[in-house]
Design a protein around this motif. Structure first.
Motif, PDB file in Angstrom:
ATOM      1  N   TYR A 117      14.959   3.121  22.991  1.00 48.66           N
ATOM      2  CA  TYR A 117      14.609   1.760  22.594  1.00 48.66           C
ATOM      3  C   TYR A 117      13.100   1.670  22.411  1.00 48.66           C
ATOM      4  O   TYR A 117      12.345   2.107  23.269  1.00 48.66           O
ATOM      5  CB  TYR A 117      15.079   0.813  23.697  1.00 48.66           C
ATOM      6  N   VAL A 118      12.649   1.136  21.272  1.00 45.27           N
ATOM      7  CA  VAL A 118      11.218   1.030  20.975  1.00 45.27           C
ATOM      8  C   VAL A 118      10.894  -0.432  20.699  1.00 45.27           C
ATOM      9  O   VAL A 118      11.518  -1.059  19.849  1.00 45.27           O
ATOM     10  CB  VAL A 118      10.824   1.890  19.747  1.00 45.27           C
ATOM     11  N   PHE A 119       9.901  -0.956  21.435  1.00 46.42           N
ATOM     12  CA  PHE A 119       9.415  -2.308  21.194  1.00 46.42           C
ATOM     13  C   PHE A 119       8.178  -2.198  20.312  1.00 46.42           C
ATOM     14  O   PHE A 119       7.289  -1.405  20.568  1.00 46.42           O
ATOM     15  CB  PHE A 119       9.066  -2.982  22.531  1.00 46.42           C
ATOM     16  N   LEU A 120       8.129  -2.980  19.237  1.00 42.99           N
ATOM     17  CA  LEU A 120       7.072  -2.949  18.226  1.00 42.99           C
ATOM     18  C   LEU A 120       6.906  -1.541  17.644  1.00 42.99           C
ATOM     19  O   LEU A 120       5.868  -0.900  17.806  1.00 42.99           O
ATOM     20  CB  LEU A 120       5.741  -3.466  18.793  1.00 42.99           C
ATOM     21  N   PRO A 121       7.938  -1.038  16.959  1.00 41.08           N
ATOM     22  CA  PRO A 121       7.828   0.282  16.329  1.00 41.08           C
ATOM     23  C   PRO A 121       6.737   0.278  15.261  1.00 41.08           C
ATOM     24  O   PRO A 121       6.445  -0.753  14.649  1.00 41.08           O
ATOM     25  CB  PRO A 121       9.209   0.510  15.713  1.00 41.08           C
ATOM     26  N   VAL A 122       6.123   1.450  15.046  1.00 40.02           N
ATOM     27  CA  VAL A 122       5.014   1.591  14.110  1.00 40.02           C
ATOM     28  C   VAL A 122       5.311   2.729  13.149  1.00 40.02           C
ATOM     29  O   VAL A 122       5.756   3.796  13.562  1.00 40.02           O
ATOM     30  CB  VAL A 122       3.691   1.901  14.850  1.00 40.02           C
ATOM     31  N   THR A 123       5.038   2.488  11.851  1.00 40.40           N
ATOM     32  CA  THR A 123       5.054   3.572  10.879  1.00 40.40           C
ATOM     33  C   THR A 123       3.711   3.565  10.160  1.00 40.40           C
ATOM     34  O   THR A 123       3.117   2.512   9.940  1.00 40.40           O
ATOM     35  CB  THR A 123       6.180   3.426   9.832  1.00 40.40           C
ATOM     36  N   ILE A 124       3.233   4.754   9.845  1.00 43.07           N
ATOM     37  CA  ILE A 124       2.058   4.914   8.992  1.00 43.07           C
ATOM     38  C   ILE A 124       2.529   5.707   7.787  1.00 43.07           C
ATOM     39  O   ILE A 124       3.007   6.832   7.929  1.00 43.07           O
ATOM     40  CB  ILE A 124       0.904   5.638   9.704  1.00 43.07           C
ATOM     41  N   ASP A 125       2.398   5.112   6.607  1.00 39.04           N
ATOM     42  CA  ASP A 125       2.891   5.719   5.369  1.00 39.04           C
ATOM     43  C   ASP A 125       4.320   6.226   5.526  1.00 39.04           C
ATOM     44  O   ASP A 125       4.649   7.360   5.192  1.00 39.04           O
ATOM     45  CB  ASP A 125       1.960   6.840   4.893  1.00 39.04           C
ATOM     46  N   LYS A 126       5.170   5.372   6.095  1.00 36.89           N
ATOM     47  CA  LYS A 126       6.610   5.605   6.276  1.00 36.89           C
ATOM     48  C   LYS A 126       6.929   6.714   7.271  1.00 36.89           C
ATOM     49  O   LYS A 126       8.068   7.167   7.354  1.00 36.89           O
ATOM     50  CB  LYS A 126       7.302   5.862   4.939  1.00 36.89           C
ATOM     51  N   ILE A 127       5.938   7.196   8.027  1.00 32.27           N
ATOM     52  CA  ILE A 127       6.180   8.172   9.090  1.00 32.27           C
ATOM     53  C   ILE A 127       6.241   7.417  10.403  1.00 32.27           C
ATOM     54  O   ILE A 127       5.275   6.759  10.805  1.00 32.27           O
ATOM     55  CB  ILE A 127       5.075   9.254   9.132  1.00 32.27           C
ATOM     56  N   GLU A 128       7.382   7.488  11.069  1.00 33.20           N
ATOM     57  CA  GLU A 128       7.578   6.774  12.322  1.00 33.20           C
ATOM     58  C   GLU A 128       6.795   7.455  13.443  1.00 33.20           C
ATOM     59  O   GLU A 128       6.899   8.672  13.633  1.00 33.20           O
ATOM     60  CB  GLU A 128       9.071   6.739  12.663  1.00 33.20           C
ATOM     61  N   LEU A 129       6.017   6.669  14.188  1.00 32.63           N
ATOM     62  CA  LEU A 129       5.229   7.215  15.295  1.00 32.63           C
ATOM     63  C   LEU A 129       6.039   7.112  16.580  1.00 32.63           C
ATOM     64  O   LEU A 129       6.576   6.044  16.896  1.00 32.63           O
ATOM     65  CB  LEU A 129       3.908   6.466  15.433  1.00 32.63           C
ATOM     66  N   PRO A 130       6.123   8.197  17.349  1.00 29.87           N
ATOM     67  CA  PRO A 130       6.951   8.188  18.557  1.00 29.87           C
ATOM     68  C   PRO A 130       6.260   7.473  19.719  1.00 29.87           C
ATOM     69  O   PRO A 130       5.077   7.666  19.967  1.00 29.87           O
ATOM     70  CB  PRO A 130       7.142   9.674  18.867  1.00 29.87           C
TER      71      PRO A 130
ATOM     72  N   ASP B 198      -7.521   9.002   2.640  1.00 30.13           N
ATOM     73  CA  ASP B 198      -7.253   7.878   1.757  1.00 30.13           C
ATOM     74  C   ASP B 198      -6.730   6.728   2.615  1.00 30.13           C
ATOM     75  O   ASP B 198      -6.443   6.902   3.808  1.00 30.13           O
ATOM     76  CB  ASP B 198      -6.208   8.278   0.704  1.00 30.13           C
ATOM     77  N   LEU B 199      -6.588   5.570   2.000  1.00 31.84           N
ATOM     78  CA  LEU B 199      -6.028   4.434   2.702  1.00 31.84           C
ATOM     79  C   LEU B 199      -4.579   4.716   3.067  1.00 31.84           C
ATOM     80  O   LEU B 199      -3.864   5.409   2.338  1.00 31.84           O
ATOM     81  CB  LEU B 199      -6.111   3.179   1.825  1.00 31.84           C
ATOM     82  N   VAL B 200      -4.150   4.159   4.203  1.00 32.10           N
ATOM     83  CA  VAL B 200      -2.767   4.286   4.643  1.00 32.10           C
ATOM     84  C   VAL B 200      -2.187   2.885   4.813  1.00 32.10           C
ATOM     85  O   VAL B 200      -2.917   1.897   4.853  1.00 32.10           O
ATOM     86  CB  VAL B 200      -2.662   5.077   5.973  1.00 32.10           C
ATOM     87  N   THR B 201      -0.878   2.817   4.918  1.00 31.64           N
ATOM     88  CA  THR B 201      -0.195   1.551   5.143  1.00 31.64           C
ATOM     89  C   THR B 201       0.467   1.582   6.508  1.00 31.64           C
ATOM     90  O   THR B 201       1.339   2.410   6.753  1.00 31.64           O
ATOM     91  CB  THR B 201       0.865   1.292   4.052  1.00 31.64           C
ATOM     92  N   ILE B 202       0.012   0.694   7.392  1.00 32.97           N
ATOM     93  CA  ILE B 202       0.614   0.542   8.719  1.00 32.97           C
ATOM     94  C   ILE B 202       1.668  -0.553   8.612  1.00 32.97           C
ATOM     95  O   ILE B 202       1.395  -1.631   8.097  1.00 32.97           O
ATOM     96  CB  ILE B 202      -0.419   0.124   9.774  1.00 32.97           C
ATOM     97  N   LYS B 203       2.857  -0.261   9.122  1.00 36.62           N
ATOM     98  CA  LYS B 203       3.920  -1.265   9.208  1.00 36.62           C
ATOM     99  C   LYS B 203       4.257  -1.448  10.686  1.00 36.62           C
ATOM    100  O   LYS B 203       4.715  -0.521  11.350  1.00 36.62           O
ATOM    101  CB  LYS B 203       5.168  -0.825   8.445  1.00 36.62           C
ATOM    102  N   CYS B 204       3.980  -2.641  11.188  1.00 33.71           N
ATOM    103  CA  CYS B 204       4.288  -2.986  12.575  1.00 33.71           C
ATOM    104  C   CYS B 204       4.271  -4.510  12.646  1.00 33.71           C
ATOM    105  O   CYS B 204       3.408  -5.151  12.025  1.00 33.71           O
ATOM    106  CB  CYS B 204       3.243  -2.391  13.520  1.00 33.71           C
TER     107      CYS B 204
END
Length: 195
Positions: free
Chosen positions: A66-79, A142-148
């Motif tokens: 279970y992950v609270f506030l999951p994060v991806t950077i350029d669609k790579i999920e951070l553990p 280069d710039l990245v996209t954080i999704k959280c």
């Protein structure tokens, strides 16, 4: 054989913090919560932020953590991510004799973002593959996209940050754990208007 507790490792590195999440989302597992709050985990709680980014989910590993506030950077999920955001305003102070100090807001500086990931190797192995993925994220110039759901509140939707630093933190001698910290700065797209 030594066992590693991720929370204890992070507490030694960053100091004690509150629980990362209140309880396992599956009823009957994890720590019991007083009152009826425990019955609402995963049922009545909001699942997505205002930009439709997940607030809580199960990770993609075989363990299904279970992950609270999951994060991806350029669609790579951070553990096992922990996100820290800080902002600062550039303010000019002018002292006026016998009057006081005048404050002028000049501009808002980019946000400083730290993301701490705990990489855990399978079968008690060193998480080399995950560490290589993290290094590749850092090497991207280069710039990245954080999704959280948390960063969505402060950042624009796309091309919203640049990775400025990576740190491999002390894992307290654990052979199957690496703690990685990314430091990022937020980005805002500007439009040049020629008048």
């Amino acid at each position: 054989m030594a066992t590693i507790n991720v929370i204890n490792v992070l507490n030694k590195i960053f100091g004690a913090r509150g629980l990362p999440f209140p309880q396992s989302p599956n009823k009957g597992e994890g720590t019991a919560i007083a009152g009826e709050y425990g019955d609402t985990i995963g049922k009545k709680q909001k699942q997505f932020g205002f930009k439709a980014t997940a607030i809580r989910k199960f990770d993609s590993s075989d363990l299904g953590n279970y992950v609270f506030l999951p994060v991806t950077i350029d669609k790579i999920e951070l553990p096992n991510p922990v996100v820290i955001i800080s902002g600062e305003k550039e303010i000019v102070e002018t002292n006026i004799v016998n009057v006081g100090t005048v404050f002028e807001k000049v501009f808002t500086k980019p946000y400083d973002i730290s993301i701490i990931c705990t990489l855990i190797g399978e079968n008690r192995d060193w998480p080399e593959g995950e560490l290589i993925r993290m290094a590749e994220l850092y090497k991207k110039d280069d710039l990245v996209t954080i999704k959280c759901a948390l960063t969505d509140i402060f950042l624009q939707a796309e091309n919203n940050a640049i990775v400025t630093k990576i740190s491999i933190l002390d894992a307290q001698g654990a052979e199957n754990v690496e703690v990685v910290q990314f430091d990022l700065r937020s980005n805002i797209d500007f439009e040049l208007e020629i008048i």
